[in-house]
Structure formats: C-alpha cells, structure tokens
Design a protein around this motif. Sequence first.
Motif, PDB file in Angstrom:
ATOM      1  N   GLY A 203       0.775  -1.237   0.000  1.00 13.76           N
ATOM      2  CA  GLY A 203       0.000   0.000   0.000  1.00 13.76           C
ATOM      3  C   GLY A 203       0.803   1.282   0.000  1.00 13.76           C
ATOM      4  N   LEU A 204       2.119   1.214  -0.169  1.00 17.37           N
ATOM      5  CA  LEU A 204       2.933   2.434  -0.148  1.00 17.37           C
ATOM      6  C   LEU A 204       3.012   3.065  -1.531  1.00 17.37           C
ATOM      7  N   GLU A 205       3.209   4.375  -1.557  1.00 11.89           N
ATOM      8  CA  GLU A 205       3.503   5.055  -2.818  1.00 11.89           C
ATOM      9  C   GLU A 205       4.885   4.626  -3.304  1.00 11.89           C
ATOM     10  N   ARG A 206       5.060   4.690  -4.622  1.00 13.13           N
ATOM     11  CA  ARG A 206       6.349   4.298  -5.206  1.00 13.13           C
ATOM     12  C   ARG A 206       7.501   5.110  -4.616  1.00 13.13           C
ATOM     13  N   SER A 207       7.264   6.389  -4.393  1.00 10.81           N
ATOM     14  CA  SER A 207       8.320   7.251  -3.870  1.00 10.81           C
ATOM     15  C   SER A 207       8.653   6.933  -2.410  1.00 10.81           C
ATOM     16  N   GLU A 208       7.768   6.195  -1.727  1.00  7.91           N
ATOM     17  CA  GLU A 208       7.986   5.856  -0.322  1.00  7.91           C
ATOM     18  C   GLU A 208       8.766   4.572  -0.138  1.00  7.91           C
ATOM     19  N   VAL A 209       8.927   3.805  -1.207  1.00  2.93           N
ATOM     20  CA  VAL A 209       9.576   2.491  -1.109  1.00  2.93           C
ATOM     21  C   VAL A 209      11.025   2.585  -0.619  1.00  2.93           C
ATOM     22  N   PRO A 210      11.855   3.535  -1.110  1.00  8.77           N
ATOM     23  CA  PRO A 210      13.234   3.595  -0.598  1.00  8.77           C
ATOM     24  C   PRO A 210      13.311   3.798   0.910  1.00  8.77           C
ATOM     25  N   ASP A 211      12.474   4.688   1.455  1.00  7.71           N
ATOM     26  CA  ASP A 211      12.503   4.915   2.899  1.00  7.71           C
ATOM     27  C   ASP A 211      12.005   3.693   3.656  1.00  7.71           C
ATOM     28  N   ALA A 212      10.985   3.019   3.111  1.00  5.71           N
ATOM     29  CA  ALA A 212      10.501   1.794   3.752  1.00  5.71           C
ATOM     30  C   ALA A 212      11.579   0.723   3.761  1.00  5.71           C
ATOM     31  N   SER A 213      12.363   0.634   2.679  1.00  4.18           N
ATOM     32  CA  SER A 213      13.469  -0.336   2.631  1.00  4.18           C
ATOM     33  C   SER A 213      14.498  -0.055   3.721  1.00  4.18           C
TER      34      SER A 213
END
Length: 487
Positions: free
Chosen positions: A391-401
């Motif tokens: 459910g994350l935005e694409r731009s949020e994936v690096p921070d989630a990683s």
Amino acid sequence: MSDAKPESTKVDPAVWRAVGAVLVGGLAVLFDTTIVAVALHTLAHDLHASVATIQWVTTGYLLALGVTIPIAGWAQRVLGGKRLWMIALALFLVGSILSSLAWSAGSLITFRVVQGIGGGIMLPLMSTLVVQAAGGKNLGRVMSVVSLPAVLGPILGPVVGGLILKHLHWSWMFWVNVPFCVVGLVLALIVLPKDGPVRRVPLDIIGFALMAPGLVGVLWGISNSSRTGGFGRTDVLAPLIAGLVLLAAFVAWGLRRTARALVDVRLLKHWPLASSSLLLFLSGVTLYGAMILLPLYFQELRGTSVLMAGVLLVPQGLGTLASRSLAGTLSDVMGARRLVLAGFLIVLLGTLPFGFADAHTNEWWLMAALFVRGIGLGVVTIPLMALGFRGLERSEVPDASIITRIASQVGGSFGVSVLAVILAGAASTGSLASAFQQSFWWAVGFAGVGVLVSFALPGRPPDATDLSPQASAPVRGRVGSPERAGR
C-alpha cells in the motif's frame, strides 16, 4: 473474469530479470558476512593481533553499514537506482580486493569499512529496486527469490569459510566475492532500466548528523555488550544511550521536516510497515541470536571442527530454502498474520530440542530439529519482507526499505549480543552444557514473543482474491498498481 485471475498472479519476466541482476551482487554481501564470521581466530593469529583488535574486522564493517544505510534513499533520488547500485557494487568489489591484499589488522579493518559502505547502500537498495520493478504485485513470490542470498549465506558461508581456512590462505575469503561482483555489474548494466538524469536533491544534513551516529552508537554499544561485564559496561551504556538519544532527536526532527527528512519516519504510521518492522526486529533476534549459539554449541561442547560445525548447520538453511517458495505464494493469497504466527511456532518447536541437548545428544535428531527451525524462519521472514511495502507510494519504497533493513540489522545485533551475554554468564556459574541449555531457552522465549506479537499484524490483503474492476483499477504511483517502476 476467469482470464483475470491467472493474469493477476503472473510475474512479469522483466521483473525476474531485474531480480536476477541484483541477486548476484547481493550474494557477494551475504556470503562475505557469514564467511568472515568463522575466521576471526585465524586472522588474529596470521596478522599478529589480539582477538579484541581483530573483532573490529566485523565491528568496523557493521558500523560502516550503520552509517551508509540511512543515505541510500537520498542517494537513489539523486543518482537513480541503476547508477547507485553499480557504484555500491563496484565499491564492494574494490573493498574485497583490498581486503584480500591486507598486510595488517589495521589495513584489513580499513578495507572492511570500504566494503561496509558499499554493502550498506546495497542492502536496502536491493529491496527497493525489486519492489519498484514489480510495481508491488506478487511481492510474496518476488521476495521469496530476493531472500535467496540471506538463505544461502548461512548454508554455504560457514562451509566455504571452513574449507578455505583448512586448505587455502585466508585472503581467498575475499576473492570469493570478486566473480559475484563482476557478473553482478555486467548484469546490472544490461538488465536494469536506464536512469533519468542526475537530480539535485538537498541532503538533510541535520537528519544525517543525528541518524547516522545514532545508529552507529546503538550498534556499537550492543556489539560491546558481548564482552565480560555485559550491558553494565561503560563502553556499552555510553554509546547505547547516546545513540538512542540521537535517534529520538532524529525522529522529532523528521516529523518537523516531513517528506524532506533523510528518512520519512511518518511512514511508521502505516501499520503494515510498522508491524512488519517490529517483527523483523524479533526475527533478527531469533535468527542471528541463535546463529551465534549453534556453531559454538557444536564446537565448544561437542568438539567439532569449524568445517564440521558448518556442515551440521546446513539443514537449517535447507529448511529455509524448502519453505520460502511456498511461503511467498501463500503470502500473496492469505496475508502475513497467519503465516508469521505459524512460522514463529515452527521456529519455537525447532529450537526447543536444543534446550535439552548436551554433549551426547544424537546429531541426527538435532539436524532434524534444525531443518524444522529453518522451515519456520522461511515462513516468518518472507511475508514480513513483503508486508512492509503493502500500500505504499512508489516514492515511499526507498525509505521503507531503509526502515525494514535497520530493524532487521539492529535486531540481529541485539540477539547476538544478548545471547552471548547470557551464555557467558551461565557458563561462569555452572557447567557448559547447562549454560547452552539456558541460552537456548532464551532463544525459545524470543520465538514465543514473536508468536504473541504476530497477532498484531494485518490480516489478509483486501485484494488477495477480489478481482473486481474496482479492486484492480490502477492507483497512480502506488505500490501494487500496474504502473512500472524502472526509475
């Protein structure tokens, strides 16, 4: 409608190509970590250094990881994923070659720091590239393949390390990385999608000045706790408290700075990410904590060689290898909660026999228990890795990683240190067999905590079986949408 279901469960071949490209480079990092871990005494002898000094071969690498993991997201926004991956992999390659040529403990520690800088960028970036390439679809199955280095490292690392130390010079431990790095660079150049132009993105300098030393302080303090005196030592409490204070200050700063922060801590309001990070911390404690006990049990209590101890641990890795594909498929259908709950229960059952084991316990029985334990670890980790990005935005994936990688990294360091302190304390007051039994009971307890916390995970994803037009309609820019994420 009947045609939609097979299509929705099919992974784009381009995604598998991207997975393969980053997988090869990722193998170098994971192999390096597990191989070097078995060689510290050999390195101390050959480089004429004390064990306390040579420990910095591992500690320096760990701290370098801690410094660089937080900037991976910013660096990707500036350079693009492909460029950053190739730079980090090239840096790891240079560090590996220099480490193999080291002439003293100091030079080896320095070159391991170079490796750690490259590895610290690669570890979170690996997940980011794959999740963005997959567009968030079929994350369970994709993550079951991405996790392959983490599975093969514990299987092959101790065995390869033992063979090298027995038959070759220790420098070959680092030359093993070179083919993976070279092939990984070639594949990345050919397969990974082209980046856009280099962008000017301001670095959150204050955030970096808070988060990087904060994370280093926590990791350094935890790593020192394995020495005599445990968590009561000054060199444990001082960096640990200072690190926690800095991290708390970073969170406060990040909430003020919002999306411009080094890492967007507001993402922890997203319950799938927050809950998976907590469970990844516990799985790190369970996996890596017991991984320090198991080889010591076989070597110190049963008198096996380093190589034989590595061979005896192979069933655990095989169990993880056997379960990861099914766990990935089931994760996409039924969600994480039930799978992770079952996985921690299996880990608990697989660890339980070691709570009763002594120097004469049947090896085949223990290897069977390790195989069961490995199955549980595979069932736990893969759904958690996928859940964090739901459910994350694409731009949020690096921070989630970055967040999930830090949780796993700190959990692993915490588990190793706590169980090392428990083992040392128990051994000083009783027999060695009793000390190992007590320590393994603590490992069982950590798995039990994982069982309880698993109930807090989100249930089945809402679109797991609902293939209505409304459920499958694209949500622009959101992970899970059909939109491809090459850049």
